[in-house]
Design a protein around this motif. Structure first.
Motif, PDB file in Angstrom:
ATOM      1  N   LEU A   1       0.266   8.917  -5.920  1.00 28.05           N
ATOM      2  CA  LEU A   1       0.404  10.348  -5.629  1.00 28.05           C
ATOM      3  C   LEU A   1       1.279  11.062  -6.659  1.00 28.05           C
ATOM      4  O   LEU A   1       1.060  12.232  -6.970  1.00 28.05           O
TER       5      LEU A   1
ATOM      6  N   PHE B   1     -10.834   8.108  -3.588  1.00 33.25           N
ATOM      7  CA  PHE B   1     -10.504   6.775  -3.059  1.00 33.25           C
ATOM      8  C   PHE B   1     -10.353   5.802  -4.235  1.00 33.25           C
ATOM      9  O   PHE B   1     -11.296   5.626  -5.012  1.00 33.25           O
TER      10      PHE B   1
ATOM     11  N   HIS C   1      -6.351   8.643  -1.967  1.00 31.27           N
ATOM     12  CA  HIS C   1      -5.936   7.510  -1.134  1.00 31.27           C
ATOM     13  C   HIS C   1      -6.053   6.232  -1.948  1.00 31.27           C
ATOM     14  O   HIS C   1      -7.086   5.987  -2.567  1.00 31.27           O
ATOM     15  N   PHE C   2      -4.981   5.453  -1.938  1.00 30.37           N
ATOM     16  CA  PHE C   2      -4.924   4.224  -2.735  1.00 30.37           C
ATOM     17  C   PHE C   2      -4.756   3.041  -1.796  1.00 30.37           C
ATOM     18  O   PHE C   2      -3.987   3.106  -0.833  1.00 30.37           O
ATOM     19  N   SER C   3      -5.458   1.961  -2.102  1.00 30.26           N
ATOM     20  CA  SER C   3      -5.286   0.753  -1.282  1.00 30.26           C
ATOM     21  C   SER C   3      -5.624  -0.510  -2.057  1.00 30.26           C
ATOM     22  O   SER C   3      -6.439  -0.489  -2.974  1.00 30.26           O
TER      23      SER C   3
ATOM     24  N   ASN D   1       0.728   3.946  -2.982  1.00 31.47           N
ATOM     25  CA  ASN D   1       0.446   5.366  -2.763  1.00 31.47           C
ATOM     26  C   ASN D   1       1.528   6.267  -3.353  1.00 31.47           C
ATOM     27  O   ASN D   1       1.239   7.376  -3.791  1.00 31.47           O
ATOM     28  N   LYS D   2       2.769   5.780  -3.382  1.00 27.51           N
ATOM     29  CA  LYS D   2       3.850   6.579  -3.991  1.00 27.51           C
ATOM     30  C   LYS D   2       3.583   6.749  -5.491  1.00 27.51           C
ATOM     31  O   LYS D   2       3.677   7.845  -6.032  1.00 27.51           O
TER      32      LYS D   2
ATOM     33  N   ASN E   1       0.815  -1.218   0.000  1.00 25.08           N
ATOM     34  CA  ASN E   1       0.000   0.000   0.000  1.00 25.08           C
ATOM     35  C   ASN E   1       0.848   1.267   0.000  1.00 25.08           C
ATOM     36  O   ASN E   1       0.479   2.269  -0.607  1.00 25.08           O
ATOM     37  N   ASN E   2       1.976   1.203   0.682  1.00 25.84           N
ATOM     38  CA  ASN E   2       2.866   2.364   0.718  1.00 25.84           C
ATOM     39  C   ASN E   2       3.454   2.618  -0.675  1.00 25.84           C
ATOM     40  O   ASN E   2       3.493   3.754  -1.159  1.00 25.84           O
TER      41      ASN E   2
ATOM     42  N   LEU F   1      -9.260   1.884  -5.292  1.00 19.42           N
ATOM     43  CA  LEU F   1      -9.045   0.539  -4.737  1.00 19.42           C
ATOM     44  C   LEU F   1      -8.725  -0.465  -5.839  1.00 19.42           C
ATOM     45  O   LEU F   1      -9.401  -0.496  -6.874  1.00 19.42           O
TER      46      LEU F   1
END
Lengths: 265, 168
Positions: free
Chosen positions: A60, A94, A76-78, A56-57, A52-53, A96
């Motif tokens: 973003l 959001f 926000h990405f997951s 998100n990089k 997830n980290n 996903l």
């Protein structure tokens, strides 16, 4: 006399229908997005892990090269747990992706292409159009007519409960649409076009979008069922990229993608 | 006599049509004044996300645009604070002030709350209602997703290592 009533009816109808053209504020969009995301997560739970980290990089970085780098509380990405290849976006930013879709991706550029497509939907505010549709259908299902907005002014608190009920239906309805494919073919084409621009601006290989679509060809659905047939979609993208030379993929990006992909259980 | 009444009636209808048209023409007009449309945004020295921060502006703060450079705008606040922000962090004054219950809208707040719920709005209040009505839908996952943060420094490093552009 009948004519006078008719004029009054037109007059009030005009007043009642005008507010529906207004856009949601970014904050309203954000709160609706939270409920829709919570609803999706009740079916596909969030995946907790270092991927997830990394996700998100990439996300973003892409967002900063888009037309809409700001939403009310940012993007926000997951990852979500699921056996269906799925990439969805909810209002407010959001995004996903299912663990299953990650397993089908071969490199970072393809992952960036999927994210850029979803960011494209958000920057084009496609979700708002879908919400309008969703709201219309939920209101229709509850027997609410256009004249209701005028009546609610007079009825005051009596309609509070009804309004909340509408949104409970709208959130559930919209969440289903997100999962099953919310957007029209024209919107998907627009999002593909936006994705290519974002990918080029960020420095990713835009041809990665074609590579990934082709790989998903044998699977049902693609990102979701609303995407145009693969052949038509690939041809559209090729036309858009006509004057652009093919780029090679930077090896370090593929290396780090494979490293993070391997960690997904 | 009857003929006169019909004539009067026609004038009345004409008047009502003119009024209804003038109102419907006025309603969709766009308010050119702008306010901050995101929870918070950094005010920057130069038009870039990598530029030095010189303050923060919050949702609903009124700003005046001084200069525009592509997607970036140099803004000034009532306290003479100046700096660059991305255009996408701005929103429509009228709807956002309504959203936070400021300005002319305060007197109509009670009515607005009602309409916000009945119309397009969706707020913290809605979320609370939604949670009560749907106890099985947990917001823990959403809160977890929102907590994942990446600093500008980490993002720059990530981009450089991947041979990606950082001119944003």
């Amino acid at each position: 006399m009948k004519n006078i009533f008719l004029v009054f009816a037109i007059f009030f109808y005009g007043c009642a229908s005008t507010p529906t053209k207004k856009e949601m504020t970014p904050r309203q969009e954000y709160y609706l997005g939270r409920s829709v995301t919570a609803n999706i997560l009740s079916k596909f739970p969030a995946y907790h892990g270092t991927f997830n980290n990394y996700l998100n990089k990439i996300g973003l970085l892409i967002v900063k090269h888009s037309d809409r780098p700001h939403t009310y509380k940012g993007y926000h990405f997951s990852l979500i747990k699921g056996h269906t290849p799925l990439a969805v976006s909810a209002p407010g930013g959001f995004i996903l992706l299912s663990t299953s879709i990650i397993k089908k991706i071969k490199n970072e550029d393809e992952l960036a292409a999927v994210l850029a497509h979803e960011v494209g939907h958000i920057s084009l505010k496609h979700s708002q159009e879908s919400i309008d549709q969703s709201k219309k259908s939920s209101m229709a299902a509850m027997g609410v007519t256009a004249g209701m907005s005028v009546l609610s002014f007079f009825a005051k608190n009596k309609n509070l409960k009804k309004a909340v009920d509408h949104y409970n239906v709208a959130v559930a309805d919209y969440s289903e649409q997100v999962i099953n494919g919310t957007y029209s073919k024209a919107q998907e084409k627009e999002a593909d076009k936006k994705a290519l621009i974002i990918l080029i601006k960020t420095g990713y290989n835009p041809y990665a979008l074609i590579d990934f679509i082709k790989r998903l060809k044998s699977d049902s659905g693609g990102f979701s069922s609303s995407h145009p047939p693969d052949k038509e979609r690939v041809n559209n993208i090729k036309t858009m990229l006509a004057k652009l030379k093919k780029r090679s993929i930077f090896k370090e990006r593929t290396r780090r993608f494979l490293e993070y992909q391997e960690r997904i259980r | 006599m009857e003929h006169g009444a019909m004539r009067q009636n026609k004038y009345f209808i004409l008047l009502m049509i003119i009024i209804s048209f003038s109102i419907s023409a006025k309603s969709p007009s766009i308010d050119s004044s702008l306010v901050i449309g995101v929870e918070k945004v950094n005010l920057r020295v130069r038009p870039s996300f990598l530029s030095k921060k010189k303050g923060e502006l919050k949702y609903g703060r009124r700003v005046k645009i001084l200069v525009q450079k592509k997607k970036w705008v140099k803004v000034s606040t009532s306290k003479k604070k100046q700096g660059w922000i991305h255009r996408s962090s701005l929103g429509q004054k009228k709807s956002i002030l309504k959203d936070i219950g400021q300005g002319k809208e305060v007197a109509r707040k009670k009515y607005q709350d009602e309409v916000a719920l009945a119309g397009k709005g969706f707020s913290e209040q809605h979320e609370e209602h939604y949670k009560k009505k749907n106890p099985k839908v947990s917001f823990k996952g959403v809160n977890y997703i929102e907590k994942i943060k990446v600093s500008d420094k980490a993002l720059k490093k990530f981009a450089k290592r991947g041979n990606l552009n950082i001119n944003f």
